[in-house]
Design a protein around this motif. Structure first.
Motif, PDB file in Angstrom:
ATOM      1  N   GLU A   1       0.832  -1.195   0.000  1.00 32.66           N
ATOM      2  CA  GLU A   1       0.000   0.000   0.000  1.00 32.66           C
ATOM      3  C   GLU A   1       0.872   1.252   0.000  1.00 32.66           C
ATOM      4  O   GLU A   1       1.702   1.441   0.882  1.00 32.66           O
ATOM      5  N   LEU A   2       0.665   2.113  -0.994  1.00 32.89           N
ATOM      6  CA  LEU A   2       1.462   3.330  -1.114  1.00 32.89           C
ATOM      7  C   LEU A   2       0.709   4.531  -0.523  1.00 32.89           C
ATOM      8  O   LEU A   2       1.284   5.346   0.205  1.00 32.89           O
ATOM      9  N   LEU A   3      -0.585   4.629  -0.861  1.00 29.43           N
ATOM     10  CA  LEU A   3      -1.419   5.747  -0.401  1.00 29.43           C
ATOM     11  C   LEU A   3      -2.685   5.198   0.236  1.00 29.43           C
ATOM     12  O   LEU A   3      -3.286   4.252  -0.272  1.00 29.43           O
ATOM     13  N   SER A   4      -3.096   5.817   1.333  1.00 25.24           N
ATOM     14  CA  SER A   4      -4.318   5.389   2.011  1.00 25.24           C
ATOM     15  C   SER A   4      -5.071   6.595   2.545  1.00 25.24           C
ATOM     16  O   SER A   4      -4.490   7.430   3.247  1.00 25.24           O
ATOM     17  N   LEU A   5      -6.344   6.709   2.193  1.00 25.40           N
ATOM     18  CA  LEU A   5      -7.235   7.715   2.753  1.00 25.40           C
ATOM     19  C   LEU A   5      -8.250   6.999   3.629  1.00 25.40           C
ATOM     20  O   LEU A   5      -8.851   6.004   3.207  1.00 25.40           O
ATOM     21  N   LYS A   6      -8.438   7.502   4.848  1.00 28.50           N
ATOM     22  CA  LYS A   6      -9.343   6.868   5.799  1.00 28.50           C
ATOM     23  C   LYS A   6     -10.366   7.877   6.319  1.00 28.50           C
ATOM     24  O   LYS A   6     -10.020   8.806   7.044  1.00 28.50           O
ATOM     25  N   ASP A   7     -11.610   7.721   5.878  1.00 26.66           N
ATOM     26  CA  ASP A   7     -12.737   8.500   6.371  1.00 26.66           C
ATOM     27  C   ASP A   7     -12.474  10.004   6.271  1.00 26.66           C
ATOM     28  O   ASP A   7     -12.613  10.755   7.244  1.00 26.66           O
ATOM     29  N   ILE A   8     -12.136  10.464   5.062  1.00 21.45           N
ATOM     30  CA  ILE A   8     -11.778  11.865   4.852  1.00 21.45           C
ATOM     31  C   ILE A   8     -13.025  12.728   4.652  1.00 21.45           C
ATOM     32  O   ILE A   8     -13.881  12.429   3.810  1.00 21.45           O
ATOM     33  N   HIS A   9     -13.091  13.811   5.435  1.00 18.02           N
ATOM     34  CA  HIS A   9     -14.161  14.802   5.326  1.00 18.02           C
ATOM     35  C   HIS A   9     -13.513  16.153   5.028  1.00 18.02           C
ATOM     36  O   HIS A   9     -12.730  16.664   5.837  1.00 18.02           O
ATOM     37  N   THR A  10     -13.829  16.717   3.868  1.00 14.58           N
ATOM     38  CA  THR A  10     -13.258  18.000   3.465  1.00 14.58           C
ATOM     39  C   THR A  10     -14.386  18.969   3.125  1.00 14.58           C
ATOM     40  O   THR A  10     -15.368  18.588   2.479  1.00 14.58           O
ATOM     41  N   TYR A  11     -14.210  20.218   3.534  1.00 13.18           N
ATOM     42  CA  TYR A  11     -15.221  21.251   3.325  1.00 13.18           C
ATOM     43  C   TYR A  11     -14.643  22.385   2.470  1.00 13.18           C
ATOM     44  O   TYR A  11     -13.453  22.677   2.520  1.00 13.18           O
ATOM     45  N   TYR A  12     -15.527  23.028   1.691  1.00  8.49           N
ATOM     46  CA  TYR A  12     -15.267  24.355   1.135  1.00  8.49           C
ATOM     47  C   TYR A  12     -16.172  25.308   1.903  1.00  8.49           C
ATOM     48  O   TYR A  12     -17.384  25.323   1.676  1.00  8.49           O
ATOM     49  N   GLY A  13     -15.621  26.066   2.821  1.00  6.99           N
ATOM     50  CA  GLY A  13     -16.464  26.893   3.671  1.00  6.99           C
ATOM     51  C   GLY A  13     -17.405  26.012   4.474  1.00  6.99           C
ATOM     52  O   GLY A  13     -16.975  25.127   5.214  1.00  6.99           O
ATOM     53  N   LYS A  14     -18.713  26.216   4.292  1.00  9.43           N
ATOM     54  CA  LYS A  14     -19.704  25.401   4.991  1.00  9.43           C
ATOM     55  C   LYS A  14     -20.155  24.199   4.167  1.00  9.43           C
ATOM     56  O   LYS A  14     -20.925  23.368   4.650  1.00  9.43           O
ATOM     57  N   SER A  15     -19.691  24.115   2.923  1.00  7.19           N
ATOM     58  CA  SER A  15     -20.114  23.020   2.048  1.00  7.19           C
ATOM     59  C   SER A  15     -19.301  21.760   2.349  1.00  7.19           C
ATOM     60  O   SER A  15     -18.061  21.766   2.245  1.00  7.19           O
ATOM     61  N   HIS A  16     -19.999  20.707   2.694  1.00  9.18           N
ATOM     62  CA  HIS A  16     -19.376  19.427   3.048  1.00  9.18           C
ATOM     63  C   HIS A  16     -19.158  18.636   1.759  1.00  9.18           C
ATOM     64  O   HIS A  16     -20.057  17.948   1.279  1.00  9.18           O
ATOM     65  N   ILE A  17     -17.944  18.707   1.189  1.00 11.62           N
ATOM     66  CA  ILE A  17     -17.701  18.137  -0.132  1.00 11.62           C
ATOM     67  C   ILE A  17     -17.352  16.650  -0.058  1.00 11.62           C
ATOM     68  O   ILE A  17     -18.015  15.815  -0.681  1.00 11.62           O
ATOM     69  N   LEU A  18     -16.309  16.302   0.676  1.00  9.34           N
ATOM     70  CA  LEU A  18     -15.950  14.889   0.850  1.00  9.34           C
ATOM     71  C   LEU A  18     -16.565  14.389   2.146  1.00  9.34           C
ATOM     72  O   LEU A  18     -16.302  14.930   3.213  1.00  9.34           O
ATOM     73  N   GLN A  19     -17.352  13.336   2.049  1.00  5.27           N
ATOM     74  CA  GLN A  19     -18.145  12.875   3.181  1.00  5.27           C
ATOM     75  C   GLN A  19     -17.771  11.445   3.565  1.00  5.27           C
ATOM     76  O   GLN A  19     -18.523  10.505   3.372  1.00  5.27           O
ATOM     77  N   GLY A  20     -16.543  11.312   4.057  1.00  2.00           N
ATOM     78  CA  GLY A  20     -16.089  10.006   4.512  1.00  2.00           C
ATOM     79  C   GLY A  20     -15.433   9.170   3.432  1.00  2.00           C
ATOM     80  O   GLY A  20     -15.709   7.980   3.310  1.00  2.00           O
ATOM     81  N   VAL A  21     -14.547   9.789   2.658  1.00  2.10           N
ATOM     82  CA  VAL A  21     -13.880   9.092   1.552  1.00  2.10           C
ATOM     83  C   VAL A  21     -12.735   8.226   2.079  1.00  2.10           C
ATOM     84  O   VAL A  21     -11.854   8.705   2.794  1.00  2.10           O
ATOM     85  N   SER A  22     -12.764   6.952   1.697  1.00  2.00           N
ATOM     86  CA  SER A  22     -11.671   6.025   2.003  1.00  2.00           C
ATOM     87  C   SER A  22     -11.267   5.337   0.707  1.00  2.00           C
ATOM     88  O   SER A  22     -12.126   4.852  -0.045  1.00  2.00           O
ATOM     89  N   LEU A  23      -9.978   5.317   0.444  1.00  2.00           N
ATOM     90  CA  LEU A  23      -9.470   4.608  -0.736  1.00  2.00           C
ATOM     91  C   LEU A  23      -8.007   4.286  -0.532  1.00  2.00           C
ATOM     92  O   LEU A  23      -7.340   4.861   0.316  1.00  2.00           O
ATOM     93  N   GLU A  24      -7.517   3.325  -1.336  1.00  2.90           N
ATOM     94  CA  GLU A  24      -6.114   2.918  -1.268  1.00  2.90           C
ATOM     95  C   GLU A  24      -5.552   2.829  -2.683  1.00  2.90           C
ATOM     96  O   GLU A  24      -6.260   2.497  -3.630  1.00  2.90           O
ATOM     97  N   VAL A  25      -4.273   3.126  -2.791  1.00  5.46           N
ATOM     98  CA  VAL A  25      -3.531   2.932  -4.035  1.00  5.46           C
ATOM     99  C   VAL A  25      -2.291   2.121  -3.696  1.00  5.46           C
ATOM    100  O   VAL A  25      -1.497   2.519  -2.839  1.00  5.46           O
ATOM    101  N   ASN A  26      -2.135   0.988  -4.343  1.00  2.00           N
ATOM    102  CA  ASN A  26      -0.976   0.131  -4.103  1.00  2.00           C
ATOM    103  C   ASN A  26       0.163   0.476  -5.053  1.00  2.00           C
ATOM    104  O   ASN A  26      -0.059   0.970  -6.164  1.00  2.00           O
ATOM    105  N   LYS A  27       1.359   0.206  -4.621  1.00  3.40           N
ATOM    106  CA  LYS A  27       2.547   0.495  -5.428  1.00  3.40           C
ATOM    107  C   LYS A  27       2.453  -0.231  -6.771  1.00  3.40           C
ATOM    108  O   LYS A  27       2.144  -1.418  -6.830  1.00  3.40           O
ATOM    109  N   GLY A  28       2.691   0.491  -7.847  1.00  2.00           N
ATOM    110  CA  GLY A  28       2.696  -0.090  -9.181  1.00  2.00           C
ATOM    111  C   GLY A  28       1.345  -0.130  -9.874  1.00  2.00           C
ATOM    112  O   GLY A  28       1.254  -0.557 -11.022  1.00  2.00           O
ATOM    113  N   GLU A  29       0.313   0.356  -9.213  1.00  2.00           N
ATOM    114  CA  GLU A  29      -1.035   0.342  -9.789  1.00  2.00           C
ATOM    115  C   GLU A  29      -1.340   1.614 -10.571  1.00  2.00           C
ATOM    116  O   GLU A  29      -0.772   2.669 -10.316  1.00  2.00           O
ATOM    117  N   ILE A  30      -2.302   1.483 -11.501  1.00  2.00           N
ATOM    118  CA  ILE A  30      -3.045   2.638 -12.001  1.00  2.00           C
ATOM    119  C   ILE A  30      -4.444   2.512 -11.432  1.00  2.00           C
ATOM    120  O   ILE A  30      -5.147   1.535 -11.680  1.00  2.00           O
TER     121      ILE A  30
END
Length: 234
Positions: A2-31
């Motif tokens: 596993e190269l990259l891992s996002l766990k339950d990411i919540h991101t806002y623009y001001g008051k706008s809740h854009i990312l609502q619990g994003v989790s994903l993984e990218v393994n080494k050598g993958e597209i």
């Protein structure tokens, strides 16, 4: 690995809740392709990974290191190359000057050899200002600038937007070649067939959440998922 891992990411623009619990993984050598209609949070995901936006909740790990709160320049130095939508070149600088902005040693021209091997036209345009290059040449320059930083992972945001079909085919060849040589790639792309021709795995976003994850062949068989979330048929 596993190269990259996002766990339950919540991101806002001001008051706008854009990312609502994003989790994903990218393994080494993958597209890995991140797909979804316009406005669902794909670019926000990339900007959160690279540190241009900070999540209010969740964790991001790159090479097992917590990068959630790091500034963008430090994240880039850890080995993430980012080619944003719109290219973000310096329009009044020439090709060489734009490339040098990504180089650690601006006097070592050998760092450019692999970029010119990948995109020979850039060597011919080395003294031409970025604003006078064609759309395809500008995209090549944006990718080459990211590559001279020698990243371990490359993030591409809509790399084929506005390009002629012949240049799109060239981009597909370039991405495949980079991956064969060991580059890990996280691809955000509006062209579904282009993405499925390249990716090993796919995530589909809708309204700031991951609605699907799986291999490409599995997704090809899930035609209803493709149509519901992307309006695409294969």
């Amino acid at each position: 690995m596993e190269l990259l891992s996002l766990k339950d990411i919540h991101t806002y623009y001001g008051k706008s809740h854009i990312l609502q619990g994003v989790s994903l993984e990218v393994n080494k050598g993958e597209i890995v392709a991140l797909l979804g209609r316009n406005g669902v949070g794909k670019t926000t995901t990339l900007n959160t990974i690279i540190g241009l936006l900070k999540p209010r909740r969740g964790e991001i790990f790159f090479q097992e290191r917590d990068i959630t709160s790091m500034p963008a320049f430090k994240i880039a130095r850890l080995g993430i190359g980012y080619v944003p939508q719109g290219k973000h070149l310096f329009p009044d600088l020439n090709t060489l000057e734009n490339l040098k902005t990504g180089m650690s040693n601006k006097r070592d021209m050998t760092e450019l050899e692999s970029a010119f091997e990948l995109f020979p036209i850039l060597k011919k345009r080395i003294k031409q200002t970025a604003k006078t290059l064609s759309g395809g040449e500008q995209q090549m320059l944006a990718i080459a600038r990211a590559l001279v930083t020698k990243p371990d992972m490359l993030m591409l945001d809509e790399p084929t937007t506005g390009l002629m079909p012949s240049i799109v085919s060239r981009m597909e060849e370039v991405i495949k070649k980079l991956n064969r040589e060991g580059m890990t790639i996280l691809l955000v792309e509006e062209k579904v067939p282009f993405s499925l021709a390249l990716a090993h795995r796919v995530y589909i976003m809708d309204k700031g959440q991951i609605e699907y994850s799986g291999g490409v062949e599995k997704l090809r068989q899930e035609k209803e998922i493709l149509f519901r979330h992307l309006g695409a048929r294969t």
